[in-house]
Design an enzyme around this catalytic site. Structure first.
Site, PDB file in Angstrom:
ATOM      1  N   GLY A 183      75.733  35.011  59.999  1.00 49.55           N
ATOM      2  CA  GLY A 183      75.909  35.401  58.546  1.00 49.55           C
ATOM      3  C   GLY A 183      76.174  36.487  57.990  1.00 49.55           C
ATOM      4  N   LEU A 184      76.413  36.587  56.669  1.00 49.88           N
ATOM      5  CA  LEU A 184      76.355  37.111  55.598  1.00 49.88           C
ATOM      6  C   LEU A 184      75.233  38.481  55.993  1.00 49.88           C
ATOM      7  CD1 LEU A 184      77.868  35.462  52.550  1.00 49.88           C
ATOM      8  CD2 LEU A 184      79.485  36.584  54.051  1.00 49.88           C
ATOM      9  N   SER A 185      76.223  39.248  56.232  1.00 48.74           N
ATOM     10  CA  SER A 185      75.099  40.705  55.621  1.00 48.74           C
ATOM     11  C   SER A 185      74.452  40.521  54.266  1.00 48.74           C
ATOM     12  CB  SER A 185      76.396  41.969  55.138  1.00 48.74           C
ATOM     13  OG  SER A 185      75.365  43.448  54.944  1.00 48.74           O
ATOM     14  N   ALA A 186      72.819  40.777  54.781  1.00 45.15           N
ATOM     15  CA  ALA A 186      71.644  40.869  53.942  1.00 45.15           C
ATOM     16  C   ALA A 186      71.665  39.144  53.429  1.00 45.15           C
ATOM     17  CB  ALA A 186      72.205  41.489  52.029  1.00 45.15           C
ATOM     18  N   SER A 187      71.888  38.278  54.816  1.00 48.82           N
ATOM     19  CA  SER A 187      71.624  37.219  54.761  1.00 48.82           C
ATOM     20  C   SER A 187      70.135  36.812  55.105  1.00 48.82           C
ATOM     21  CB  SER A 187      72.478  36.391  55.367  1.00 48.82           C
ATOM     22  OG  SER A 187      72.600  37.016  56.788  1.00 48.82           O
ATOM     23  N   GLY A 188      69.784  37.934  55.961  1.00 44.74           N
ATOM     24  CA  GLY A 188      68.400  37.556  56.337  1.00 44.74           C
ATOM     25  C   GLY A 188      68.397  37.626  57.636  1.00 44.74           C
ATOM     26  N   LYS A 189      69.233  37.580  58.538  1.00 46.53           N
ATOM     27  CA  LYS A 189      69.101  37.241  60.302  1.00 46.53           C
ATOM     28  C   LYS A 189      68.645  38.805  60.451  1.00 46.53           C
ATOM     29  CE  LYS A 189      73.753  38.430  60.929  1.00 46.53           C
ATOM     30  NZ  LYS A 189      73.568  39.508  58.970  1.00 46.53           N
ATOM     31  N   SER A 190      68.641  39.606  60.440  1.00 43.15           N
ATOM     32  CA  SER A 190      67.711  40.466  61.368  1.00 43.15           C
ATOM     33  C   SER A 190      66.329  40.295  60.924  1.00 43.15           C
ATOM     34  CB  SER A 190      68.036  42.071  60.492  1.00 43.15           C
ATOM     35  OG  SER A 190      69.543  42.366  61.230  1.00 43.15           O
ATOM     36  N   SER A 199      79.341  38.269  62.780  1.00 45.35           N
ATOM     37  CA  SER A 199      80.052  37.430  63.681  1.00 45.35           C
ATOM     38  C   SER A 199      80.399  36.702  62.922  1.00 45.35           C
ATOM     39  CB  SER A 199      79.841  36.822  65.281  1.00 45.35           C
ATOM     40  OG  SER A 199      78.043  36.750  64.638  1.00 45.35           O
TER      41      SER A 199
END
Length: 239
Positions: A55-62, A131
């Site tokens: 997902g995008l940066s700041a999407s909440g993945k981490s 990615s």
């Protein structure tokens, strides 16, 4: 005459990164392990797999990946689990890579191999990487498929506007100013997984715990994890 500095790429970028090592080197010999993956899975009472968050940066993945890791490590699952995060990997293993398309491809190639090693060792590998390219994610999946390792792709779906509104690191602001080149969603593309992803989390309306439950539901439905997991014949973990 303007004295402003020209736009630069991310500080970790290198202008001419060396090519990845050849995988066709005739001097590289594979050592066949005496212990098969099903045998290892049975002995460890756990099946390894990779959960790939994109997902995008700041999407909440981490954030979701961290919460998922804690849930899988804790009862009633109590599974060996390890999270591989994009920011941390770029500080060490991939510190020689920037953000050009070629570098992004090599970044994902390396982490896919690392995740596959964790999965082969019967650990749940959770990766959280932008990615952005569909082809690279397919390569990561195929690497696991070829080794008989489960691969579950999780798309944390948020719009650029929402991600940019969060922007905890101020990266979108810098990218808009031209201070960061090749920034996904601004000056570089993000190719959405679509139906290729086993899990799609609507990040604009789904909380962290709800997202974790959504992922766990898919994993349990596929027989990949279970509560108080018991390894049955074939290495599947079931409740």
């Amino acid at each position: 005459m303007s004295t402003s500095n020209p736009p630069t790429a991310d500080p970790t970028s290198t202008p001419n990164p060396p090519p990845p090592p050849s995988t066709n080197n005739k001097n590289n010999l594979t050592h066949s392990a005496s212990l098969t993956h099903p045998q290892r899975s049975h002995l460890r009472s756990q099946k390894g797999l990779t959960i790939w968050l994109t997902g995008l940066s700041a999407s909440g993945k981490s954030t979701i990946a961290s919460a998922l890791e804690l849930r899988l490590l804790s009862p009633p699952y109590t599974l060996s689990t390890y999270r591989l995060d994009g920011d941390n990997i770029r500080l060490g293993l991939n510190s020689d890579l920037g953000f050009s398309p070629r570098d992004r491809e090599e970044n994902i190639r390396r982490i896919a191999h690392v995740a596959a090693l964790f999965a082969d060792a019967c650990t749940v590998a959770i990766t959280s990487f932008i990615s952005p390219y569909r082809r690279d994610r397919r390569v990561a999946r195929e690497l696991h498929v070829q080794r008989g390792l489960p691969f579950v792709e999780v798309w944390v779906d948020v719009s650029v506007a929402v991600a940019e509104g969060r922007d905890p690191k101020g990266l979108y602001v810098r990218a808009r100013k031209g201070e960061i080149g090749e920034f996904t969603g601004v000056s570089a593309p993000y190719e959405e997984p679509g139906e290729e992803a086993e899990v799609r989390i609507l990040g604009e309306e789904t909380g962290v715990e709800e997202a974790v439950e959504q992922i766990l539901g898919v994993l349990e439905g596929k027989g990949l994890v279970g509560k108080g997991g018991e390894v049955r014949e074939g290495g599947l973990v079931e409740g």
